[in-house]
Write a protein that holds these residues in place. Sequence first.
Motif, PDB file in Angstrom:
ATOM      1  N   ASP B 380       0.913  -1.237   0.088  1.00  0.00           N
ATOM      2  CA  ASP B 380      -0.048   0.001   0.092  1.00  0.00           C
ATOM      3  C   ASP B 380       0.949   1.232  -0.057  1.00  0.00           C
ATOM      4  O   ASP B 380       0.678   2.355  -0.555  1.00  0.00           O
ATOM      5  N   SER B 381       2.141   1.080   0.679  1.00  0.00           N
ATOM      6  CA  SER B 381       2.976   2.128   0.840  1.00  0.00           C
ATOM      7  C   SER B 381       3.408   2.380  -0.625  1.00  0.00           C
ATOM      8  O   SER B 381       3.571   3.683  -1.311  1.00  0.00           O
ATOM      9  N   PHE B 383       2.240   1.651  -3.593  1.00  0.00           N
ATOM     10  CA  PHE B 383       1.145   2.226  -4.546  1.00  0.00           C
ATOM     11  C   PHE B 383       1.044   3.608  -4.298  1.00  0.00           C
ATOM     12  O   PHE B 383       0.763   4.449  -5.183  1.00  0.00           O
ATOM     13  N   GLY B 384       1.487   4.238  -3.131  1.00  0.00           N
ATOM     14  CA  GLY B 384       1.188   5.761  -3.077  1.00  0.00           C
ATOM     15  C   GLY B 384       2.049   6.512  -3.950  1.00  0.00           C
ATOM     16  O   GLY B 384       2.067   7.796  -4.038  1.00  0.00           O
ATOM     17  N   LEU B 437      -0.188   4.383   7.796  1.00  0.00           N
ATOM     18  CA  LEU B 437      -0.960   4.946   6.946  1.00  0.00           C
ATOM     19  C   LEU B 437      -2.322   4.918   7.119  1.00  0.00           C
ATOM     20  O   LEU B 437      -2.699   4.326   8.420  1.00  0.00           O
ATOM     21  N   LEU B 438      -3.261   5.583   6.706  1.00  0.00           N
ATOM     22  CA  LEU B 438      -4.674   5.748   7.047  1.00  0.00           C
ATOM     23  C   LEU B 438      -5.407   4.272   7.024  1.00  0.00           C
ATOM     24  O   LEU B 438      -5.219   3.537   5.807  1.00  0.00           O
ATOM     25  N   SER B 441      -7.741   2.201   3.610  1.00  0.00           N
ATOM     26  CA  SER B 441      -7.778   3.027   2.736  1.00  0.00           C
ATOM     27  C   SER B 441      -8.350   2.190   1.595  1.00  0.00           C
ATOM     28  O   SER B 441      -8.231   1.041   1.345  1.00  0.00           O
ATOM     29  N   ARG B 442      -9.392   2.869   0.915  1.00  0.00           N
ATOM     30  CA  ARG B 442     -10.058   2.234  -0.121  1.00  0.00           C
ATOM     31  C   ARG B 442      -9.532   2.541  -1.736  1.00  0.00           C
ATOM     32  O   ARG B 442     -10.064   3.158  -2.501  1.00  0.00           O
ATOM     33  N   TYR B 443      -8.269   1.953  -1.765  1.00  0.00           N
ATOM     34  CA  TYR B 443      -7.466   2.066  -2.893  1.00  0.00           C
ATOM     35  C   TYR B 443      -8.162   1.869  -4.144  1.00  0.00           C
ATOM     36  O   TYR B 443      -8.122   2.373  -5.552  1.00  0.00           O
ATOM     37  N   GLN B 445     -11.308   2.259  -5.090  1.00  0.00           N
ATOM     38  CA  GLN B 445     -12.022   3.226  -5.465  1.00  0.00           C
ATOM     39  C   GLN B 445     -11.152   4.516  -6.293  1.00  0.00           C
ATOM     40  O   GLN B 445     -11.784   5.010  -7.255  1.00  0.00           O
ATOM     41  N   VAL B 446      -9.734   4.528  -6.045  1.00  0.00           N
ATOM     42  CA  VAL B 446      -9.258   5.374  -7.140  1.00  0.00           C
ATOM     43  C   VAL B 446      -9.266   4.522  -8.632  1.00  0.00           C
ATOM     44  O   VAL B 446      -9.365   5.499  -9.422  1.00  0.00           O
TER      45      VAL B 446
END
Lengths: 503, 503, 503, 503
Positions: B380-381, B383-384, B437-438, B441-443, B445-446
């Motif tokens: 997830d990090s 991906f940011g 991180l939060l 997080s609903r990645y 949806q991005v």
Amino acid sequence: MSESSNRSEERLSGAKVIARALQAQNVQYMFGVVGIPVTEIALAAQELGIRYIGMRNEQAASYAASAVGYLTGRPGVCLVVSGPGLIHALGGMANANMNCWPLIVIGGSSERNQETMGDFQEFPQVEACRLYSKFSARPSSIEAIPSVIEKAVRISIYGRPGACYVDVPADFVTLHANVNSIKCCLCPRRAQYQEAGRTVWIAVPAHSHGQGCRSRQPSELCGCSQVQIDICAEELGNNVKPAVTLLGDINAVTKQLLEQFDKTPWQYPPESKWWNILKEKMKSNEAASKELASKTSLPMNYYTVFHHVQKQLPKDCFVVSEGANTMDIGRTVLQNYLPRHRLDAGTFGTMGVGLGFAIAAAVVAKDRSPGQRVICVEGDSAFGFSGMEVETICRYNLPIIVLVVNNNGIYQGFDADTWKEMVKFQDAVTVAPPMCLLPNSRYEQVMAAFGGKGYFVQTPEELHRSLKQALEDTTAPSLINVMIEPQSTRKAQDFHWLTRSNM
Amino acid sequence: MSESSNRSEERLSGAKVIARALQAQNVQYMFGVVGIPVTEIALAAQELGIRYIGMRNEQAASYAASAVGYLTGRPGVCLVVSGPGLIHALGGMANANMNCWPLIVIGGSSERNQETMGDFQEFPQVEACRLYSKFSARPSSIEAIPSVIEKAVRISIYGRPGACYVDVPADFVTLHANVNSIKCCLCPRRAQYQEAGRTVWIAVPAHSHGQGCRSRQPSELCGCSQVQIDICAEELGNNVKPAVTLLGDINAVTKQLLEQFDKTPWQYPPESKWWNILKEKMKSNEAASKELASKTSLPMNYYTVFHHVQKQLPKDCFVVSEGANTMDIGRTVLQNYLPRHRLDAGTFGTMGVGLGFAIAAAVVAKDRSPGQRVICVEGDSAFGFSGMEVETICRYNLPIIVLVVNNNGIYQGFDADTWKEMVKFQDAVTVAPPMCLLPNSRYEQVMAAFGGKGYFVQTPEELHRSLKQALEDTTAPSLINVMIEPQSTRKAQDFHWLTRSNM
Amino acid sequence: MSESSNRSEERLSGAKVIARALQAQNVQYMFGVVGIPVTEIALAAQELGIRYIGMRNEQAASYAASAVGYLTGRPGVCLVVSGPGLIHALGGMANANMNCWPLIVIGGSSERNQETMGDFQEFPQVEACRLYSKFSARPSSIEAIPSVIEKAVRISIYGRPGACYVDVPADFVTLHANVNSIKCCLCPRRAQYQEAGRTVWIAVPAHSHGQGCRSRQPSELCGCSQVQIDICAEELGNNVKPAVTLLGDINAVTKQLLEQFDKTPWQYPPESKWWNILKEKMKSNEAASKELASKTSLPMNYYTVFHHVQKQLPKDCFVVSEGANTMDIGRTVLQNYLPRHRLDAGTFGTMGVGLGFAIAAAVVAKDRSPGQRVICVEGDSAFGFSGMEVETICRYNLPIIVLVVNNNGIYQGFDADTWKEMVKFQDAVTVAPPMCLLPNSRYEQVMAAFGGKGYFVQTPEELHRSLKQALEDTTAPSLINVMIEPQSTRKAQDFHWLTRSNM
Amino acid sequence: MSESSNRSEERLSGAKVIARALQAQNVQYMFGVVGIPVTEIALAAQELGIRYIGMRNEQAASYAASAVGYLTGRPGVCLVVSGPGLIHALGGMANANMNCWPLIVIGGSSERNQETMGDFQEFPQVEACRLYSKFSARPSSIEAIPSVIEKAVRISIYGRPGACYVDVPADFVTLHANVNSIKCCLCPRRAQYQEAGRTVWIAVPAHSHGQGCRSRQPSELCGCSQVQIDICAEELGNNVKPAVTLLGDINAVTKQLLEQFDKTPWQYPPESKWWNILKEKMKSNEAASKELASKTSLPMNYYTVFHHVQKQLPKDCFVVSEGANTMDIGRTVLQNYLPRHRLDAGTFGTMGVGLGFAIAAAVVAKDRSPGQRVICVEGDSAFGFSGMEVETICRYNLPIIVLVVNNNGIYQGFDADTWKEMVKFQDAVTVAPPMCLLPNSRYEQVMAAFGGKGYFVQTPEELHRSLKQALEDTTAPSLINVMIEPQSTRKAQDFHWLTRSNM
């Protein structure tokens, strides 16, 4: 055993020494992305009360940290891992240096005893930062950290402010030194006379009969003389020859000038030709903007959007703007009423700064004047550079309203129908124009993905309503995705290069 | 007037000369972000059939372009604007150089006649690229462009492949030259004997009685001898002294070695101690992974996730992986069956490469073998760093399935309840740990924001089902957001540094 | 106590570690100027049997050390003090790199704990050497010295040979380490296949009917094909496209080519047009030179001088030549009969190399074949760059005969009468032409000042006699100052740029 | 045709444009070594009345040019050829930058249309000068030359003065431009407030009871406060924290301080402890020096020599000194009575500056106050760095007396007998200590070789007599070779590092 003898045997890790040295220099904000070998530095700093803001890309972190320097006069820190982490932060250093903003970048680097052997992420980092900084160095020992950090902070704010780099080998982070061997340096005062970085030009009429002066580009100034004020002696007389050059901090110089004016009052004749030309120009500008702003056809144009936004903006808010037309037009319509409350691409025309700047402003505002809002106006292309930072905004629940002015492209894009027609028979990889982005991208859903509020807006009414709601809602950040005419452009400019399309 | 005389008077803009020169060198892919002064170059290249992929940040563009070089053996181009645009692309140059991948970066720069006067985005770009490239130059005229581009392509692929930079002043782009004065150079052949960049180590048993050899780190190799093969003479014997060094391209050398082996067949004794140790180790590794993978408790752990993914992956797919544990564990479980079908952070440990690499692989796949899929497994990090490139993926409708293995942080994060508790009384800016991180997080949806498919996954069954759907769906890209245990870690490693946490 | 335990407690200073590491790499020659902090390094090296030659300027020292690399295939060391000492040595590094000669520069630098504080002669030396070297590094500890020196030596000779820089902080020199912690690395073998640096072009007739080929500038070659041989892959096809490119060491490649030729013998048809053109050209060249050489008018011209010198030169001597016409004409007339027995300004056209090269050749000759002479033919301007090194020549009693071909200037000068006339009424500071030197300078007295033999020569007879004496005299170096016509020039050349005046 | 129209068609070569631009900036002195492609620049400059001094090595030329900047407040120019010529001049740039002296280096470079093709002496020169200069640039066209030269001159003298580099491609030199397109810029005034470069420290007693202060090294100052004055803000508080920092030019600041003192007179109590300590120290220093100076044993020691020289020096002479003990002791004994009349190795400790500085001082003196003498006191090792420049001295008949203080070595040497003994059985190459030079070198004969006067001196009487003759003789330069005790050293110092041996 007495307390003092205990104290004398206390041992500090390099990470803690760095944190203490930063604290001693009144550094208050640190932005970064943790990882080997700098995680401990972030933890140690946070423990001492320095705010640590975890970002999603070192690039955005470096822009955020640089904005802190501009907003507070004290450098923010950008903390990055070795190798690629540091390289990602060069953009912030370059931008800070060009804008004369103080910034400290602290980069982890590979272990010293692995050097020249191809250690993980080994890279000549001090050397790599040379072009982007006023000072770039590695402390020679843990004991040397405080003086190097003092020097970095001092150089970042004295003279023309700028970026400084401090390199921290991985083995420093965990190595320990006796607390007594660590001498934190006094903090350099922010000299009153060293406030501003870049040249300020003042146009003064050359003749008492007051011939007009177009106050735009110094190189265009004719018929009037110029006074150049700069803290950097080498810049005096650069490119053009001013009538008078004043070497010194803009604040100190202005204060002295005003004191003199008070003694021998003088005012520019209000009915002079120069004033009149200026006034007329302002009037016609305003009229042209107003006409565009009042257009009711849909999709909206830039002026309509900004016109409606401007009406609702709180007077004390920070305005961040980024994009080509978005920034250029926004600059003329969206007003800030407090000093140092506007942030944009600046002298170096850097794209990707928007969300980082907004985050920095919001974090500083939280400490200084809670309740203050940050309005971040982004072109859709601009938003793409660092859009993932909305997670950061949501994670820290920052009072930011992001407004994406969406024309489906860079300069200009296609509407959804045209796009569909285009890719019906050919692959987008083959035919999509280089400046087109996907039509009707729902950027507001990116905000929603992290718990913020998202608004999709196509009319002035929707814009008004959603901005109102966003301003009233103090519990979550918002993103308003404002669709405008994909071919919408700026009104024609006197100076052609202001209209030429940009990113 | 005859056609030939017409032809002799044809005039070409610099942009068109660049496009022709690239075409003459068989350059097929260009990634970038358009803007002043390079938009025309993108248009001219696209017109000649070179694929132009517009990205959202030059950083990701540079990583994408570099991957093309690895995948095709021919450099991709990264096209960037002056100043900050170029600086954003340094990451890709550094990464390409470290990995020995061919890459050409073409950067616009300020107009020559404004140099030293502080032109917009003026920066010493050729000099800035020196540390990151094998060759960095500005053609001295439009006529010199083809030979400089030929040289850049040649140097990027000959010897140890790497990055090259070509600087294009803004005034070159629109300046015109007579078509006859433009001589496009022959294209350097991709010599068969120059395929691979980095050293290859082969462990050979030192004694006929076959003492075992742990084939991991050359520095650990004991009891066995090593053969070093490198195309770069200077590397022969670096750090360790091999028994035999072979200078040459790995393909050519291996072919010759195999020919010799064919003549005098020899096989490693299948029952030797060395083989047995290796086999046992593999077996126990597999068992340990399997045990972890079979855990049914929720949230899932890394091994469960990768185990289920591995079962469903098409054998011909590209596997991209990025993140700390995500990449390290993924490497051992997720297998590629075709050569040059795996891409990850590589030698330089670069974060931010994932989506760029996936896009490059997908674009190349579209041309080479339509239907081939790209699986991009991201922490997830991770991906940011470049998450906004999902818009690029959707815009070009690329056959990519992004899998975000989400542990709410870097290394590890908090679950949602812990987080809520933490921020109940204190501001997240003050208390949020640097690596968190939060949560949740609903990645996905991005991805949905741009028309792709998004899946939020918490169980093995959901994972199986959504991956199945994503693979069956050939009309849109997908993102599967897989929630795992926030404190999930890697199984213990023999070599401690492999377990130490990373980004 | 046993001897071995004594040994285990032995401590070595950094200076001694450096000396041992160099010895382990078979480095045999060191040139330099001692001073803080490197004197101890020179002493330690000399103690181990490495020749240390003290020069009068680091510039000349660097040229001398680089020549050792060319002459022996093993790099010489140039040892310099910090700051200006290192900067003076950059010329030698640049020249070595351009000519593909191995060279190691070892530079003292300021103490590590003074860094960033403005220590005496503090300078970013590793960074400063980047542009001039293949490898530039500072060992991270005394223990790391041997591996860094091994790497420097290896890189200096492998691939395209070149210069490497090793930085030694002042505190390393006297710091001590336990002898057991010092591991001297094995010495990289001088691979047989890595002998030569720069491209070799072979012209081969393109067609069987044998059209001629002018074997001078590849770019001029027409009517014939070219074979390019280079050890550096990136150079293959640079600027021109050869018919065949061969990647490899010139020695290995040539050997293989010759083996093939032996198998399938082929000879260029001796009566072909190409041969005939070449032969005729050689004949006419010789005739023109001979005519000029036979001129009996005084002062002498270049050809007369070289003609007489050539007749007397021992066949085994080294020939060093430097200057504009002096070198260009000397190249065509003065012949060396043994390989690697000619040294001159080379590819980079460096002035100031002459005496350093001669000293290096003489020092190597002393060891390899005592009695061998070095003839150093210098223009008078060329001699001025490093003339003080005649003290070095005399101090070490080196078998060098310096021949100054003196035309009173750069390109050309004035005779004594013209000069006197010129300065009769005006100060020389105001009127002396930039290319004029003092007429009739008695350079031979500079040699005499240090105990060598000096000859002032104005006629062919005097030249013959003095050179004869100089060759017979094996007890002292000599300098023969040969006055020639101040306006003497080169014979006209087919290629105009070969006649254009030079330094 | 009218004159004005003729004028409008006049065409200027690049060489002439450079000369005009320099003249417009009041540049009066140029030092260099001509060659391709800069000879024409020297000629054009000389034609316009700029003094051109041809030197024997670019290294010495760069030191000479930098001294002009110090002596006149206006930069001198160092003119060099491409490649090695420029590299030889880096020493002067580094030294100028460290000492804050203005300097302009103009370097020829290879032809633009040959760039990247391996042109003769092609080198990235602008980049190479970055580390050594405040500004480094190539004009983009002939028309841009004047503004780049104005900028170079301005930056070299404004703020902290330093070195600037201007690159001139070979093709610029002969290319012609219309005279009307060439706009020479106004000359930047030498601002009164920008006189001095480096920090000035003033020690002031911290307490009224007047505790002593050792006014030597700021870091040693205790018991007293310090006032720091610097024109560079970044330096304020560097390394130590002063009680007061004053930002500004030393001249302007001192003037203001004195004006204040005049208003409120204050004097340091003449009988305070601090004063008494200082006075006593001075007295004992003097006594120790006097005792050494009065020694009558032969060979002489440093103090005897300087004592006798000091007695004879004209009060208005320039004193240049170079060497280790020669400079350090000379500094305390040999006095200059006029400001800016002493030149030595300076902050960067540069060896090789002596003769260049002396030549610069003599050339400036010729113009400013004919009859003024330059005394250049050199160690014998120091003289070796640039001894060939005595030809330059003789060629221009400069009023320089060179005094070589000769101890046969660096630090110390051997007497002739010891040397002979040493080389009786072993080759000097094997046994000569690194710091030894040839004993009894007759440096005075080097001067005689070019028509100057040479004196060999072994006793105080000979020294007195020869210096008297040299001072009386205004027709030729002189060199006095003073033999001293080869093991002569400096008197013991309170601060050990001042006694440690140096070059």
